[in-house]
Design an enzyme around this catalytic site. Structure first.
Site, PDB file in Angstrom:
ATOM      1  N   ASN A 102      58.310 -15.494  49.508  1.00 40.96           N
ATOM      2  CA  ASN A 102      59.580 -16.321  49.255  1.00 40.96           C
ATOM      3  C   ASN A 102      59.792 -17.278  50.580  1.00 40.96           C
ATOM      4  O   ASN A 102      60.733 -17.734  50.627  1.00 40.96           O
ATOM      5  CB  ASN A 102      60.945 -15.390  49.046  1.00 40.96           C
ATOM      6  CG  ASN A 102      60.911 -14.644  50.461  1.00 40.96           C
ATOM      7  OD1 ASN A 102      60.221 -14.630  51.515  1.00 40.96           O
ATOM      8  ND2 ASN A 102      62.221 -13.967  50.411  1.00 40.96           N
ATOM      9  N   ILE A 137      58.276  -6.705  41.237  1.00 39.07           N
ATOM     10  CA  ILE A 137      57.106  -7.782  41.069  1.00 39.07           C
ATOM     11  C   ILE A 137      56.334  -7.413  39.650  1.00 39.07           C
ATOM     12  O   ILE A 137      55.858  -6.557  39.276  1.00 39.07           O
ATOM     13  CB  ILE A 137      55.921  -7.307  42.442  1.00 39.07           C
ATOM     14  CG1 ILE A 137      56.745  -7.196  43.576  1.00 39.07           C
ATOM     15  CG2 ILE A 137      54.969  -8.431  42.181  1.00 39.07           C
ATOM     16  CD1 ILE A 137      55.848  -6.445  44.461  1.00 39.07           C
ATOM     17  N   TYR A 142      63.289  -3.487  62.277  1.00 35.67           N
ATOM     18  CA  TYR A 142      61.738  -3.717  61.904  1.00 35.67           C
ATOM     19  C   TYR A 142      60.950  -2.269  62.102  1.00 35.67           C
ATOM     20  O   TYR A 142      60.360  -2.064  61.090  1.00 35.67           O
ATOM     21  CB  TYR A 142      61.247  -4.666  62.897  1.00 35.67           C
ATOM     22  CG  TYR A 142      59.824  -5.068  62.752  1.00 35.67           C
ATOM     23  CD1 TYR A 142      59.679  -5.791  61.603  1.00 35.67           C
ATOM     24  CD2 TYR A 142      58.938  -4.920  63.505  1.00 35.67           C
ATOM     25  CE1 TYR A 142      58.188  -6.433  61.242  1.00 35.67           C
ATOM     26  CE2 TYR A 142      57.667  -5.343  63.497  1.00 35.67           C
ATOM     27  CZ  TYR A 142      57.374  -5.972  62.162  1.00 35.67           C
ATOM     28  OH  TYR A 142      55.970  -6.449  61.995  1.00 35.67           O
ATOM     29  N   ASP A 159      60.355 -12.868  46.149  1.00 37.76           N
ATOM     30  CA  ASP A 159      60.940 -11.831  47.177  1.00 37.76           C
ATOM     31  C   ASP A 159      60.247 -10.479  46.643  1.00 37.76           C
ATOM     32  O   ASP A 159      60.745 -10.097  45.584  1.00 37.76           O
ATOM     33  CB  ASP A 159      62.359 -11.636  47.338  1.00 37.76           C
ATOM     34  CG  ASP A 159      62.778 -10.908  48.365  1.00 37.76           C
ATOM     35  OD1 ASP A 159      61.978 -10.081  48.974  1.00 37.76           O
ATOM     36  OD2 ASP A 159      64.199 -11.005  48.769  1.00 37.76           O
ATOM     37  N   VAL A 160      59.355  -9.909  47.424  1.00 36.66           N
ATOM     38  CA  VAL A 160      58.779  -8.519  46.945  1.00 36.66           C
ATOM     39  C   VAL A 160      59.871  -7.397  47.081  1.00 36.66           C
ATOM     40  O   VAL A 160      59.576  -6.468  46.672  1.00 36.66           O
ATOM     41  CB  VAL A 160      57.683  -8.038  47.597  1.00 36.66           C
ATOM     42  CG1 VAL A 160      56.423  -9.206  47.322  1.00 36.66           C
ATOM     43  CG2 VAL A 160      57.748  -8.181  49.220  1.00 36.66           C
ATOM     44  N   GLY A 163      54.291   0.341  43.680  1.00 33.69           N
ATOM     45  CA  GLY A 163      54.352   0.662  42.398  1.00 33.69           C
ATOM     46  C   GLY A 163      53.411  -0.219  41.562  1.00 33.69           C
ATOM     47  O   GLY A 163      52.830   0.506  40.532  1.00 33.69           O
ATOM     48  N   THR A 187      60.323 -16.767  56.255  1.00 31.56           N
ATOM     49  CA  THR A 187      59.997 -17.363  57.563  1.00 31.56           C
ATOM     50  C   THR A 187      58.641 -18.090  57.599  1.00 31.56           C
ATOM     51  O   THR A 187      58.274 -18.586  58.714  1.00 31.56           O
ATOM     52  CB  THR A 187      60.002 -16.098  58.514  1.00 31.56           C
ATOM     53  OG1 THR A 187      58.853 -15.002  58.255  1.00 31.56           O
ATOM     54  CG2 THR A 187      61.238 -15.340  58.684  1.00 31.56           C
TER      55      THR A 187
END
Ligand code: UDP
Length: 288
Positions: free
Chosen positions: A6, A35, A119, A30-31, A76, A9
């Site tokens: 996406n 998906i 993170y 955007d995962v 998944g 960054t």
């Protein structure tokens, strides 16, 4: 090959040369959201996430989502397609390590509620979820832990230390040293990292494997090498040390050596020279 990004960054410029290839397609997505991919998928490389501390402090919720929901969606997909699943994990799972150098069986020293926790904990969760899919659904999972990787095509304003210092040195601006500059890191050149991941992907192992270059430098040493290699007249300026900034970091790579036959080939000076060349040519193009 399907690239899912996406560009939160990342940069489209970095894949421009691939887009002419008929085997390559881009799915701008955007995962962290479901998906959808038609047809067979042989392997999934889940590398989506902000990775610079500056970015994950700017996007804390997106960082937590991509490490958790994004990993869940990717796993998944791996389950639905019976695909091999390769996870980009990180040396940040060790936090500010109390053991040195870090071996894969060290559980780490992470502050879950500090700013970096978004993170670190997302990646720790990603590892835990991947192993749960491996144990429960027999997904062929492979985990690599990346240690401070760098190389051409990083953004000049990425925020991580190597792009910051190179950009500052090339512009003759002072290099921003955080704290006293005595904290250490071990920097891995991108080509070595990619080769390590390909070996891991082809192997029969799950890991986790540390993928990093064990040559350890403090920030002042790094600043001196970059000033020397760029021939810059830049000075140093000292700024505040970020909260929970790890004091020392160095991978023990014996596991990757033994099982993958991998070790890094590019030393810091060699990697920095190639990176500086790329930064210089992009800077020249921009100023034309
Ligand atoms: N750092 C620095 N100046 C900068 C950027 C980073 O001194 O302009 C320091 C930072 O405090 C850390 C080290 O360099 O100790 C590596 O930071 P980076 O953001 O590259 O990655 P980290 O290893 O912290 O995830």
């Amino acid at each position: 090959m399907i690239c899912v990004d996406n560009f939160l960054t990342g940069s489209r410029e970095n894949i421009r040369h691939l887009q002419k290839d008929p085997r390559f397609s881009l799915y701008c997505h955007d995962v962290s959201e479901r998906i959808r991919i038609r047809g067979e998928v042989h392997s999934i490389f889940h590398f989506a996430s902000p990775a610079s501390p500056v970015d994950y402090l700017k996007y804390p919720i997106k960082t937590l989502k991509v490490g958790s929901l994004g990993t869940h969606n990717s796993l998944g997909l791996a389950k639905a397609k019976r695909a091999r699943f390769v996870l980009a994990s990180t040396s940040e799972v060790y936090g500010d390590p109390a053991v040195h150098p870090q071996k894969e069986d060290y559980w780490g020293h992470v502050n879950p509620i500090g700013p970096r926790g978004v993170y670190d904990e997302a990646k720790r969760f990603a590892e835990a979820l991947s192993l749960a899919y491996y144990r429960t659904h027999q997904i062929d999972v492979k985990i690599g832990r990346i240690f401070n990787t760098y190389g051409p095509r990083m953004r000049a304003h990425d925020g991580r230390v190597i792009p910051n210092f190179i950009d500052q040195a090339l512009k003759g601006e002072p290099l921003t040293v955080y704290g006293k500059g005595k904290q250490t890191r071990s920097y891995g050149y991108i080509d070595d990292l990619v080769r390590g991941y390909v070996l891991l992907w082809r192997s029969k192992y799950t890991g986790p494997f540390n993928l990093g270059n064990p040559a350890e430098y403090d920030i002042l040493e790094l600043a001196r090498v970059i000033i020397e290699l760029t021939g810059s007249k830049s000075k140093l300026v000292y700024e505040a040390l970020p909260v929970d900034d790890p004091k020392r970091r160095c991978p023990d790579i014996r596991r990757a050596k033994k099982y993958l036959g991998w070790s890094p080939r590019v030393n810091l000076r060699g990697g920095l020279k190639r990176t500086i060349k790329d930064f210089t040519s992009r800077l020249q193009r921009r100023s034309r």
